[in-house]
Design an enzyme around this catalytic site. Structure first.
Site, PDB file in Angstrom:
ATOM      1  N   GLU A 164     -13.568   4.674  -0.145  1.00 26.48           N
ATOM      2  CA  GLU A 164     -14.401   3.772   0.664  1.00 26.48           C
ATOM      3  C   GLU A 164     -15.196   4.646   1.630  1.00 26.48           C
ATOM      4  O   GLU A 164     -14.710   5.040   2.676  1.00 26.48           O
ATOM      5  CB  GLU A 164     -13.527   2.754   1.380  1.00 26.48           C
ATOM      6  CG  GLU A 164     -12.800   1.826   0.413  1.00 26.48           C
ATOM      7  CD  GLU A 164     -11.889   0.846   1.114  1.00 26.48           C
ATOM      8  OE1 GLU A 164     -12.370  -0.210   1.578  1.00 26.48           O
ATOM      9  OE2 GLU A 164     -10.680   1.142   1.215  1.00 26.48           O
TER      10      GLU A 164
ATOM     11  N   GLU B  57       0.853  -1.203   0.000  1.00 23.56           N
ATOM     12  CA  GLU B  57       0.000   0.000   0.000  1.00 23.56           C
ATOM     13  C   GLU B  57       0.877   1.236   0.000  1.00 23.56           C
ATOM     14  O   GLU B  57       1.864   1.300   0.734  1.00 23.56           O
ATOM     15  CB  GLU B  57      -0.858   0.097   1.277  1.00 23.56           C
ATOM     16  CG  GLU B  57      -2.067  -0.768   1.366  1.00 23.56           C
ATOM     17  CD  GLU B  57      -2.821  -0.518   2.683  1.00 23.56           C
ATOM     18  OE1 GLU B  57      -2.734   0.609   3.215  1.00 23.56           O
ATOM     19  OE2 GLU B  57      -3.476  -1.440   3.163  1.00 23.56           O
TER      20      GLU B  57
ATOM     21  N   LYS C 127     -15.678   4.004   5.589  1.00 21.26           N
ATOM     22  CA  LYS C 127     -14.549   3.884   6.504  1.00 21.26           C
ATOM     23  C   LYS C 127     -14.671   4.904   7.627  1.00 21.26           C
ATOM     24  O   LYS C 127     -15.023   6.057   7.392  1.00 21.26           O
ATOM     25  CB  LYS C 127     -13.236   4.115   5.758  1.00 21.26           C
ATOM     26  CG  LYS C 127     -12.589   2.853   5.230  1.00 21.26           C
ATOM     27  CD  LYS C 127     -11.173   3.144   4.798  1.00 21.26           C
ATOM     28  CE  LYS C 127     -10.392   1.854   4.642  1.00 21.26           C
ATOM     29  NZ  LYS C 127      -8.992   2.116   4.246  1.00 21.26           N
TER      30      LYS C 127
ATOM     31  N   GLU D 282      -9.350   9.395   5.208  1.00 19.96           N
ATOM     32  CA  GLU D 282      -9.495   7.940   5.114  1.00 19.96           C
ATOM     33  C   GLU D 282     -10.486   7.538   4.020  1.00 19.96           C
ATOM     34  O   GLU D 282     -10.419   6.427   3.499  1.00 19.96           O
ATOM     35  CB  GLU D 282      -9.954   7.363   6.460  1.00 19.96           C
ATOM     36  CG  GLU D 282      -8.873   7.257   7.501  1.00 19.96           C
ATOM     37  CD  GLU D 282      -7.817   6.228   7.140  1.00 19.96           C
ATOM     38  OE1 GLU D 282      -8.186   5.086   6.803  1.00 19.96           O
ATOM     39  OE2 GLU D 282      -6.623   6.573   7.161  1.00 19.96           O
TER      40      GLU D 282
END
Length: 369
Positions: free
Chosen positions: A320, A266, A323, A329
């Protein structure tokens, strides 16, 4: 002076082979998270990926719909077991065999599964039982693959946070936190014995959030800067990514495992965040990911590992939206749910085809004149 036809043909062939090698770009991957309620169907995502130079996809579980959608695309697939599965995998070889039977065998080889990651950032968690069970779980998954005649075809590893390093500056002094001791040694022995990678999550973005000077931002974004000198090696590092990866290399080397391959599982940069989150912007995200991709394509490598590019999985394919945590985030995606780009990081295959055609045309004009 006119060039001999055979010489021209040889040079052109060499050039085309170089272009082909660069075009394959097997070192560029992406993370496909699913903590969201607005994602496009996997079939649409598979088509999107095929329009890009992305060659590998990492999912955090083993969603059969995604694995099936990627069948016959040639795209390498990394699947993962949940952290919660680790105790069961460690204590019961039958459970590991069942996991492989359910999540790998129905899809492989049409779906090009290349790696199973057992857990995510386990060593830096607070669950000592999970840490102790990690290696036995990996060993049982490895045995299950061997029993299915897939040993060597599909690797087994786990993914680590950068916090496993006790020291990372300068890069040549990189070392693992001694508190992991025998646990880390056992994992590295497993990696070495099975030819599996050491997967790590370096994020220059987080380094910048703790040091927000303009020169640090430039260093993190691969932009012009004075560099940072490693006093031991006299290497002047020009970007944070290389420095972080080389710190991991030094840590592996210090334990006698320099031949274990490093994979960046990542890395990414958020394109927006909360008001108090510095550096989270489209401009910076585009600079980081775009310059990182260009750096990988250059094949220059890092100062301690020159001449090759480490497999690097960008974070992330989509935002996302479910999250928890700060706004950043939920803002790492390179593509929107409608499959359009959040910003252009240079991943489009059509752009590369145009560039390649221009280069080939130029070579023909030079060699045939």
């Amino acid at each position: 002076m006119a060039m001999l036809p055979c010489t021209a043909a040889f040079l052109l062939l060499s050039f085309l082979q170089t272009v082909k090698i660069a075009d394959s770009q097997s070192f560029i991957g992406i993370n496909y998270g699913q903590v969201a309620d607005n994602l496009p169907p996997p079939s649409a995502t598979a088509k999107l990926l095929q329009s890009t130079s992305i060659q590998k996809v990492r999912i955090y579980g083993s969603d059969p719909a995604i694995i099936k959608a990627l069948a016959n695309t040639g795209i390498g697939i990394v699947i993962g077991t949940a952290n919660g599965d680790i105790p069961g995998l460690a204590s019961d070889p039958g459970f590991a065999k069942s996991w492989i039977s359910t999540n790998v065998l129905p899809f492989y080889p049409a779906s090009n599964i290349i790696l199973v990651t057992v857990g995510n950032e386990v060593l830096t968690s607070t669950d000592q039982n999970l840490k102790n069970k990690l290696l036995p779980a990996m060993q049982n998954v490895q045995k299950a693959l061997k029993d299915a005649s897939l040993e060597g075809k599909i690797k087994v590893s786990t993914v680590h946070a950068m916090k496993v390093l006790g020291q990372s500056e300068p890069p040549s002094s990189g070392s693992f936190d001694p508190s992991y001791g025998d646990l880390m040694k056992g994992l590295l022995e497993f990696n070495s014995a099975n030819g599996s990678p050491f997967a790590i999550n370096p994020y220059p973005y987080f380094a910048y959030t703790s040091d927000t000077r303009p020169e640090t931002l430039a260093f993190c974004l691969f932009q012009p800067n004075a560099g940072r000198m490693d006093g031991n090696t006299k290497i002047n590092y020009m970007n944070m990514f290389d420095a972080q990866v080389d710190a991991v290399y030094s840590a592996l080397n210090s334990m006698g495992f320099k031949n274990v391959e490093i994979v960046v599982a990542e890395t990414g940069w958020p394109y927006k965040g909360d008001d108090n989150e510095v550096g989270a912007s489209i401009e910076n995200a585009k600079a980081y990911n775009g310059n990182l991709i260009a750096h990988l394509r250059s094949m220059v490598g890092t100062p301690l590992m020159p001449g090759k590019s480490v497999d690097t999985y960008l974070f992330a394919l989509y935002d996302e939206d479910l999250k928890p945590g700060p706004g950043s985030e939920r803002s790492f995606g390179l593509f929107k749910p409608d499959l359009t780009m959040v910003y252009d990081a240079g991943l489009s295959k059509s752009n590369q085809v145009g560039t390649k055609s221009m280069c080939i045309s130029l070579v023909f004009r030079v060699f045939c004149s």
